[in-house]
Motif scaffolding. Structure first.
Motif, mmCIF file in Angstrom:
data_model
loop_
_atom_site.group_PDB
_atom_site.id
_atom_site.type_symbol
_atom_site.label_atom_id
_atom_site.label_comp_id
_atom_site.label_asym_id
_atom_site.label_seq_id
_atom_site.Cartn_x
_atom_site.Cartn_y
_atom_site.Cartn_z
ATOM 1 N N THR A 18 15.435 -10.600 1.427
ATOM 2 C CA THR A 18 16.876 -10.494 1.217
ATOM 3 C C THR A 18 17.294 -9.046 0.974
ATOM 4 O OG1 THR A 18 16.887 -12.703 0.251
ATOM 5 C CG2 THR A 18 18.786 -11.320 -0.214
ATOM 6 N N GLU A 19 16.466 -8.297 0.283
ATOM 7 C CA GLU A 19 16.786 -6.915 -0.082
ATOM 8 C C GLU A 19 16.594 -5.931 1.065
ATOM 9 O OE1 GLU A 19 18.332 -4.160 -2.652
ATOM 10 O OE2 GLU A 19 18.157 -6.303 -2.987
ATOM 11 N N CYS A 20 15.726 -6.269 2.016
ATOM 12 C CA CYS A 20 15.405 -5.340 3.118
ATOM 13 C C CYS A 20 16.578 -5.203 4.083
ATOM 14 C CB CYS A 20 14.168 -5.804 3.872
ATOM 15 S SG CYS A 20 13.682 -4.653 5.181
ATOM 16 N N GLU A 21 17.121 -4.004 4.178
ATOM 17 C CA GLU A 21 18.260 -3.721 5.055
ATOM 18 C C GLU A 21 17.838 -3.445 6.493
ATOM 19 O OE1 GLU A 21 20.229 -0.411 3.246
ATOM 20 O OE2 GLU A 21 20.700 -1.521 1.421
ATOM 21 N N HIS A 22 16.528 -3.375 6.740
ATOM 22 C CA HIS A 22 16.025 -2.988 8.053
ATOM 23 C C HIS A 22 15.380 -4.142 8.816
ATOM 24 C CE1 HIS A 22 16.853 0.999 6.590
ATOM 25 N NE2 HIS A 22 16.119 0.733 5.525
ATOM 26 N N GLY A 23 15.380 -5.325 8.230
ATOM 27 C CA GLY A 23 14.802 -6.486 8.897
ATOM 28 C C GLY A 23 13.299 -6.388 9.068
ATOM 29 N N ALA A 24 12.643 -5.671 8.167
ATOM 30 C CA ALA A 24 11.206 -5.432 8.297
ATOM 31 C C ALA A 24 10.348 -6.490 7.614
ATOM 32 C CB ALA A 24 10.858 -4.058 7.726
ATOM 33 N N TYR A 32 5.094 -13.445 2.494
ATOM 34 C CA TYR A 32 5.911 -12.491 3.226
ATOM 35 C C TYR A 32 5.080 -11.292 3.657
ATOM 36 C CZ TYR A 32 10.048 -15.168 2.285
ATOM 37 O OH TYR A 32 10.975 -16.172 2.285
ATOM 38 N N VAL A 33 5.438 -10.733 4.804
ATOM 39 C CA VAL A 33 4.752 -9.559 5.340
ATOM 40 C C VAL A 33 5.798 -8.529 5.750
ATOM 41 C CG1 VAL A 33 2.686 -10.794 6.108
ATOM 42 C CG2 VAL A 33 4.616 -10.577 7.647
ATOM 43 N N ILE A 34 5.363 -7.277 5.833
ATOM 44 C CA ILE A 34 6.252 -6.183 6.221
ATOM 45 C C ILE A 34 5.805 -5.619 7.558
ATOM 46 C CG2 ILE A 34 7.095 -3.876 5.612
ATOM 47 C CD1 ILE A 34 6.688 -4.638 2.670
ATOM 48 N N ASP A 35 6.727 -5.520 8.488
ATOM 49 C CA ASP A 35 6.474 -4.908 9.788
ATOM 50 C C ASP A 35 6.531 -3.392 9.595
ATOM 51 O OD1 ASP A 35 6.633 -3.791 12.344
ATOM 52 O OD2 ASP A 35 7.941 -5.374 13.116
ATOM 53 N N ALA A 36 5.387 -2.748 9.654
ATOM 54 C CA ALA A 36 5.295 -1.301 9.399
ATOM 55 C C ALA A 36 6.156 -0.490 10.361
ATOM 56 C CB ALA A 36 3.850 -0.851 9.467
ATOM 57 N N ALA A 37 6.343 -0.980 11.561
ATOM 58 C CA ALA A 37 7.147 -0.255 12.550
ATOM 59 C C ALA A 37 8.628 -0.239 12.180
ATOM 60 C CB ALA A 37 6.956 -0.870 13.931
ATOM 61 N N LYS A 38 9.077 -1.256 11.448
ATOM 62 C CA LYS A 38 10.476 -1.332 11.042
ATOM 63 C C LYS A 38 10.722 -0.795 9.639
ATOM 64 C CE LYS A 38 11.735 -5.344 13.831
ATOM 65 N NZ LYS A 38 12.245 -6.730 13.750
ATOM 66 N N CYS A 39 9.687 -0.721 8.819
ATOM 67 C CA CYS A 39 9.820 -0.276 7.433
ATOM 68 C C CYS A 39 10.279 1.182 7.377
ATOM 69 C CB CYS A 39 8.490 -0.429 6.699
ATOM 70 S SG CYS A 39 8.542 0.099 4.967
ATOM 71 N N GLN A 40 11.313 1.438 6.579
ATOM 72 C CA GLN A 40 11.869 2.782 6.448
ATOM 73 C C GLN A 40 11.496 3.450 5.121
ATOM 74 O OE1 GLN A 40 13.800 4.316 9.026
ATOM 75 N NE2 GLN A 40 12.792 2.603 10.049
ATOM 76 N N ASP A 41 10.551 2.859 4.398
ATOM 77 C CA ASP A 41 10.035 3.429 3.148
ATOM 78 C C ASP A 41 11.096 3.632 2.071
ATOM 79 O OD1 ASP A 41 7.418 3.601 4.179
ATOM 80 O OD2 ASP A 41 7.868 5.521 5.114
ATOM 81 N N CYS A 42 12.083 2.768 2.044
ATOM 82 C CA CYS A 42 13.133 2.924 1.031
ATOM 83 C C CYS A 42 12.682 2.431 -0.342
ATOM 84 C CB CYS A 42 14.410 2.206 1.470
ATOM 85 S SG CYS A 42 14.272 0.407 1.557
ATOM 86 N N GLY A 43 11.760 1.461 -0.365
ATOM 87 C CA GLY A 43 11.245 0.950 -1.632
ATOM 88 C C GLY A 43 12.086 -0.115 -2.294
ATOM 89 N N ASN A 44 13.189 -0.506 -1.669
ATOM 90 C CA ASN A 44 14.049 -1.535 -2.270
ATOM 91 C C ASN A 44 13.298 -2.843 -2.486
ATOM 92 O OD1 ASN A 44 16.186 0.235 -2.278
ATOM 93 N ND2 ASN A 44 17.108 -0.578 -0.411
ATOM 94 N N CYS A 45 12.426 -3.179 -1.552
ATOM 95 C CA CYS A 45 11.676 -4.428 -1.666
ATOM 96 C C CYS A 45 10.748 -4.411 -2.877
ATOM 97 C CB CYS A 45 10.870 -4.688 -0.397
ATOM 98 S SG CYS A 45 9.701 -3.371 0.048
ATOM 99 N N ALA A 46 10.086 -3.300 -3.098
ATOM 100 C CA ALA A 46 9.164 -3.179 -4.232
ATOM 101 C C ALA A 46 9.900 -3.277 -5.555
ATOM 102 C CB ALA A 46 8.392 -1.870 -4.147
#
Length: 57
Positions: A18-24, A32-46
């Protein structure tokens, strides 16, 4: 450097997705898993993970 979710600690609450603005972040096999190609390293998810399951790779 992308963030990753430790499957052993993930409780599949969905807060990170829900928090991820990049759909990663998406659910796969009950966690849940994170698509490294879409991750923008914002840290909101963490920041919203109640179990501390998300960290930088």
């Amino acid at each position: 450097m992308a963030y990753v979710i430790n499957a052993d600690d993930c409780i599949a609450c969905g807060a990170c997705e829900t928090e991820c603005e990049h759909g990663a972040i998406f659910e796969k096999d009950g966690v849940y898993v994170i698509d490294a190609a879409k991750c923008q390293d914002c840290g909101n998810c963490a920041e919203v993970c109640p179990n501390g399951a998300i960290h930088q790779a």
